[in-house]
Design a protein around this motif. Structure first.
Motif, PDB file in Angstrom:
ATOM      1  N   PRO A  65      33.309 -43.731   9.045  1.00  0.00           N
ATOM      2  CA  PRO A  65      33.914 -44.430  10.279  1.00  0.00           C
ATOM      3  C   PRO A  65      32.925 -43.537  11.940  1.00  0.00           C
ATOM      4  O   PRO A  65      33.640 -44.659  12.796  1.00  0.00           O
ATOM      5  N   ASN A  66      32.205 -42.619  11.375  1.00  0.00           N
ATOM      6  CA  ASN A  66      31.672 -42.385  12.803  1.00  0.00           C
ATOM      7  C   ASN A  66      30.609 -42.869  13.141  1.00  0.00           C
ATOM      8  O   ASN A  66      29.499 -42.054  13.678  1.00  0.00           O
ATOM      9  N   ILE A  67      29.523 -43.897  12.153  1.00  0.00           N
ATOM     10  CA  ILE A  67      28.433 -44.197  12.121  1.00  0.00           C
ATOM     11  C   ILE A  67      28.272 -45.495  13.000  1.00  0.00           C
ATOM     12  O   ILE A  67      27.920 -46.666  12.205  1.00  0.00           O
ATOM     13  N   VAL A  68      29.997 -46.256  12.144  1.00  0.00           N
ATOM     14  CA  VAL A  68      29.848 -47.867  12.674  1.00  0.00           C
ATOM     15  C   VAL A  68      29.963 -47.954  14.009  1.00  0.00           C
ATOM     16  O   VAL A  68      28.987 -49.035  13.967  1.00  0.00           O
ATOM     17  N   GLY A  69      29.590 -47.013  15.484  1.00  0.00           N
ATOM     18  CA  GLY A  69      29.765 -48.088  16.495  1.00  0.00           C
ATOM     19  C   GLY A  69      28.374 -48.342  16.471  1.00  0.00           C
ATOM     20  O   GLY A  69      27.663 -48.990  16.723  1.00  0.00           O
ATOM     21  N   PRO A  70      27.484 -47.163  16.399  1.00  0.00           N
ATOM     22  CA  PRO A  70      25.630 -47.088  16.178  1.00  0.00           C
ATOM     23  C   PRO A  70      24.983 -47.829  15.341  1.00  0.00           C
ATOM     24  O   PRO A  70      24.455 -48.882  15.663  1.00  0.00           O
ATOM     25  N   LEU A  71      26.296 -48.404  14.807  1.00  0.00           N
ATOM     26  CA  LEU A  71      25.305 -49.078  13.122  1.00  0.00           C
ATOM     27  C   LEU A  71      25.697 -51.016  13.996  1.00  0.00           C
ATOM     28  O   LEU A  71      24.937 -51.550  13.713  1.00  0.00           O
ATOM     29  N   LEU A  72      26.801 -50.651  14.613  1.00  0.00           N
ATOM     30  CA  LEU A  72      27.418 -52.417  14.903  1.00  0.00           C
ATOM     31  C   LEU A  72      26.177 -52.641  16.260  1.00  0.00           C
ATOM     32  O   LEU A  72      26.045 -53.893  16.309  1.00  0.00           O
ATOM     33  N   VAL A  73      25.535 -51.416  17.275  1.00  0.00           N
ATOM     34  CA  VAL A  73      25.254 -51.866  18.239  1.00  0.00           C
ATOM     35  C   VAL A  73      23.428 -52.144  17.571  1.00  0.00           C
ATOM     36  O   VAL A  73      22.813 -53.691  17.577  1.00  0.00           O
ATOM     37  N   LEU A  74      23.046 -51.562  16.681  1.00  0.00           N
ATOM     38  CA  LEU A  74      21.950 -51.893  15.909  1.00  0.00           C
ATOM     39  C   LEU A  74      21.640 -53.479  15.365  1.00  0.00           C
ATOM     40  O   LEU A  74      20.794 -53.913  14.926  1.00  0.00           O
ATOM     41  N   VAL A  75      23.186 -53.448  14.913  1.00  0.00           N
ATOM     42  CA  VAL A  75      23.639 -54.467  13.964  1.00  0.00           C
ATOM     43  C   VAL A  75      22.676 -55.811  15.283  1.00  0.00           C
ATOM     44  O   VAL A  75      22.592 -56.991  14.750  1.00  0.00           O
ATOM     45  N   THR A  76      23.888 -55.713  16.558  1.00  0.00           N
ATOM     46  CA  THR A  76      23.810 -56.006  17.443  1.00  0.00           C
ATOM     47  C   THR A  76      22.381 -56.990  17.897  1.00  0.00           C
ATOM     48  O   THR A  76      21.936 -58.075  17.895  1.00  0.00           O
ATOM     49  N   PHE A  77      21.409 -56.060  17.630  1.00  0.00           N
ATOM     50  CA  PHE A  77      20.163 -56.357  17.990  1.00  0.00           C
ATOM     51  C   PHE A  77      19.469 -56.986  17.134  1.00  0.00           C
ATOM     52  O   PHE A  77      18.611 -57.440  16.653  1.00  0.00           O
ATOM     53  N   ALA A  78      19.634 -56.868  15.397  1.00  0.00           N
ATOM     54  CA  ALA A  78      18.598 -56.944  14.206  1.00  0.00           C
ATOM     55  C   ALA A  78      19.130 -58.385  14.332  1.00  0.00           C
ATOM     56  O   ALA A  78      18.122 -59.331  14.025  1.00  0.00           O
ATOM     57  N   VAL A  79      20.687 -59.125  14.349  1.00  0.00           N
ATOM     58  CA  VAL A  79      20.878 -60.872  14.301  1.00  0.00           C
ATOM     59  C   VAL A  79      19.515 -61.262  14.925  1.00  0.00           C
ATOM     60  O   VAL A  79      19.031 -62.246  14.679  1.00  0.00           O
ATOM     61  N   PRO A  80      19.575 -61.079  16.507  1.00  0.00           N
ATOM     62  CA  PRO A  80      18.471 -62.290  16.982  1.00  0.00           C
ATOM     63  C   PRO A  80      16.919 -61.767  16.489  1.00  0.00           C
ATOM     64  O   PRO A  80      16.059 -62.738  15.687  1.00  0.00           O
ATOM     65  N   ARG A  81      17.049 -60.905  15.763  1.00  0.00           N
ATOM     66  CA  ARG A  81      15.444 -60.215  15.287  1.00  0.00           C
ATOM     67  C   ARG A  81      15.741 -61.710  13.857  1.00  0.00           C
ATOM     68  O   ARG A  81      14.681 -62.003  13.882  1.00  0.00           O
ATOM     69  N   ALA A  82      16.505 -61.217  13.349  1.00  0.00           N
ATOM     70  CA  ALA A  82      16.683 -62.267  11.824  1.00  0.00           C
ATOM     71  C   ALA A  82      16.548 -63.985  12.706  1.00  0.00           C
ATOM     72  O   ALA A  82      15.623 -64.447  11.563  1.00  0.00           O
ATOM     73  N   ILE A  83      16.719 -64.108  13.337  1.00  0.00           N
ATOM     74  CA  ILE A  83      16.738 -65.293  14.114  1.00  0.00           C
ATOM     75  C   ILE A  83      15.708 -66.144  14.099  1.00  0.00           C
ATOM     76  O   ILE A  83      15.125 -66.927  13.937  1.00  0.00           O
ATOM     77  N   PHE A  84      14.656 -64.704  14.854  1.00  0.00           N
ATOM     78  CA  PHE A  84      13.209 -64.678  15.127  1.00  0.00           C
ATOM     79  C   PHE A  84      12.632 -64.575  13.768  1.00  0.00           C
ATOM     80  O   PHE A  84      11.864 -66.212  13.721  1.00  0.00           O
TER      81      PHE A  84
END
Lengths: 305, 301
Positions: free
Chosen positions: B211-230
């Motif tokens: 539960p404590n790493i969900v927040g930072p992971l969410l941020v990281l994933v939000t940046f990883a989505v466009p990277r994957a799209i690219f």
């Protein structure tokens, strides 16, 4: 400190060996090889070719042979370009890749740092907002996409610049601009944040108070300290620039190392693939090391233990 | 004994309510960030386009029509047609499908590899940590796009293999972040308490550490989505993305590029679509980062 950097330099060896091993295994993961063409070669011919290039040896032996050769600077033979060694082919691509990369990086520093500085000095004015907007937008758009927009405006609409190719100076402009946009944006962002922080320091107030000209305060007192965080991101930026250049080379048909890699992948030219991957990985590792070294030289407060 | 009881119940409930509070607060902050809201709105538009692409498309995106080749935008074909007479608008809509599918599903592979490795390294420490992190270092030192291209060309196959190729390379950030968070969380009193109470290690990880790493992971994933799209667009551009004739923005750019002087719209619209999606996710990611952790300055992710 020397010990620290020696350690870092030595750590590059296992990293590069690891990368070469992974690349090697991935390349040989599936059946088929450089001789799988649309026009089938006779089995006897393939067998002969395999024997000639040592491809019929067990994998571990091929890898050991490769490693031994590479240590002597010999990356083996290319299957596409039968007349030249991989080392020679890669060396031919390096100046092109390096030229665009360095040009783009110079632009990124030359535009990004002043942009961030001006934004910080004119904090909360239209100049500040404009440069922040610029940085936000260009930090998100990949050079690959920007390349097409630039081609559309400057080659298709205005006919000012060529769409690609290599040899004339004007052919450098668009690729370098496409490649420079992203690092420019990051550098501007970091430079602005760093400058803002430095400008809030007491010694800046003192410098202003003793009647120094603002230009002297900004350039002599503030800029030097504000550049340290910029330097920190230079390493990753340069590395991103080097790898980003490969797709830019593709778009603008520049015969650099990136194009050689793509060619190698499509033709399953093991030597070319390995050579270009090692080139990129080596450059990235060296650049990061170099930046760390610079970092400790510029800021005497930093000590690596 | 009597005093120990409320103490034993409170660590878990406290942890849960505190994180819920952070997310509620974070969401409120997010909705006050204009750029983040704009990003979210754009993502919703693209998501709707992707989900309802078959309903919204005026034409079949792969149907070739030799009576309407390389046409400019018109009332019949809003964005024109490509050199095979396929409707560019329909292809753009279906391309959103491909892009967003790769963007989202790749994250499961990234998380599926990165989180367990990060948790193991951070929680077990010692030799295993060292070994795993050296592995991360090596993958991290790899020029990522080149490795993905190499994997993709070797793996072949359909869209799942694209998730896999990207995921196998892009998990290192998640692993590093997870490890760092685990290292800091395991110092917390409530984890010490859970250990003292005899909680099994896997249970502690799931109940207290995750539960404590969900927040930072969410941020990281939000940046990883466009990277994957690219990355998908890049793969498709050089011809090893989703197999044709499936529409992808990268493929559309590559197909259209030969006609850039004749019909630049064939390149422009997919390029703008990719740029817009990446901007949208970056705005959202920036907003999420600021909303979930106000201490982090606006530097690089």
């Amino acid at each position: 400190m020397g010990k620290y950097f020696l350690g870092r330099l030595l750590w590059m060896a296992p990293v590069l060996i690891g990368i070469s091993l992974i690349t090697f295994l991935v390349m040989h993961l599936v059946p088929g090889g450089p001789w799988s063409r649309e026009k089938q070669l006779a089995p006897a011919v393939i067998e002969n070719l395999n024997r000639r290039y040592g491809l019929d040896d067990p994998l571990w032996k091929q890898y050991v042979v490769f490693l031994g050769r590479t240590l002597r600077g010999d990356l083996g033979v290319s299957y596409i370009y039968q007349d030249r060694s991989v080392t020679a082919i890669i060396l031919q691509g390096v100046p092109k890749t390096a030229a665009i990369g360095l040009l783009a990086f110079t632009v990124a520093l030359g535009v990004g740092v002043p942009l961030g500085m001006v934004a910080a000095i004119r904090h909360n004015t239209w100049m500040d907002y404009l440069s922040v907007q610029f940085a936000t937008v260009f930090a998100a758009i990949p050079g690959f996409i920007l390349a097409f927009l630039l081609i559309y405006v400057f080659a298709v609409q205005l006919h000012w610049l060529p769409t690609g190719g290599w040899g004339k100076p004007q052919q450098l402009v668009l690729p370098a601009a496409a490649l420079a946009a992203l690092p420019t944006a990051y550098i501007a962002r970091v430079a602005r944040a760093a400058m803002l922080e430095v400008l809030g320091q007491d010694y800046i107030r003192t410098a202003h108070a003793k009647g120094l000209a603002p230009a002297v305060v900004y350039y002599r007192h503030a800029l030097k300290n504000a550049l340290i965080p910029v330097l920190t991101i230079t390493g990753p930026e340069l590395a991103a620039l080097v790898t980003g250049s490969f797709i830019i080379e593709q778009v603008f048909s520049i015969p650099g190392v990136g194009r050689l890699f793509v060619q190698g992948v499509f033709q399953r030219d093991y030597g070319l693939i390995m050579g270009s991957v090692l080139f990129y990985a080596g450059v990235i590792a060296l650049l990061n090391l170099l930046v760390d070294l610079l970092y400790s030289l510029v800021d005497p407060r930093i000590r690596f233990g | 004994m009597k005093e120990a009881r409320p103490g034993s119940a409170s660590p878990s409930t406290q942890g849960a309510s505190r994180s819920a509070g952070i997310y509620a607060l974070g969401f409120r902050r997010l909705t006050h960030n204009r750029l983040a809201v704009a990003g979210m709105a754009l993502i919703i538009i693209f998501a709707v386009a992707a989900v309802f692409a078959p309903l919204l498309s005026p034409y079949n995106p792969v149907k070739q029509n030799y009576d309407a080749i390389s046409e400019g935008p018109s009332a019949h074909h809003w964005l024109g047609t490509d050199q095979l007479g396929r409707d560019a608008f329909s292809r753009l809509l279906h391309g959103a499908r491909t892009s967003l599918t790769v963007g989202f599903f790749t994250q499961f592979i990234i998380l599926g590899i990165g989180v367990p490795i990060g948790i193991l390294a951070g929680y077990l420490g010692g030799r295993i940590d060292n070994l795993l992190m050296r592995g991360v270092d090596i993958v991290y030192a790899f020029p990522d796009l080149l490795f993905i291209i190499l994997l993709r060309s070797v793996l072949g196959g359909g869209i799942f293999m694209i998730f896999l190729a990207i995921g196998l390379v892009a998990w290192t950030n998640v692993a590093r972040l997870t490890r760092g968070q685990v290292l800091s969380v395991r110092q917390e009193d409530y984890v010490t308490a859970a250990v003292a109470l005899g909680g099994a290690t896997p249970w502690i990880m799931v109940r207290h550490v995750l539960p404590n790493i969900v927040g930072p992971l969410l941020v990281l994933v939000t940046f990883a989505v466009p990277r994957a799209i690219f990355v998908e667009a890049t793969l498709s551009y050089i011809g090893i993305g989703v197999p044709p004739p499936a529409p992808s923005w990268g493929t559309m750019i590559q197909d259209g590029y030969t006609l850039i002087f004749v019909a630049p719209n064939l390149v422009l619209f997919p390029a703008i679509a990719i740029g817009t999606v990446m901007l949208a996710f970056t705005f959202l990611g920036d907003g999420l980062r600021d909303a979930l952790d106000p201490r982090i300055s606006r530097g690089r992710a």
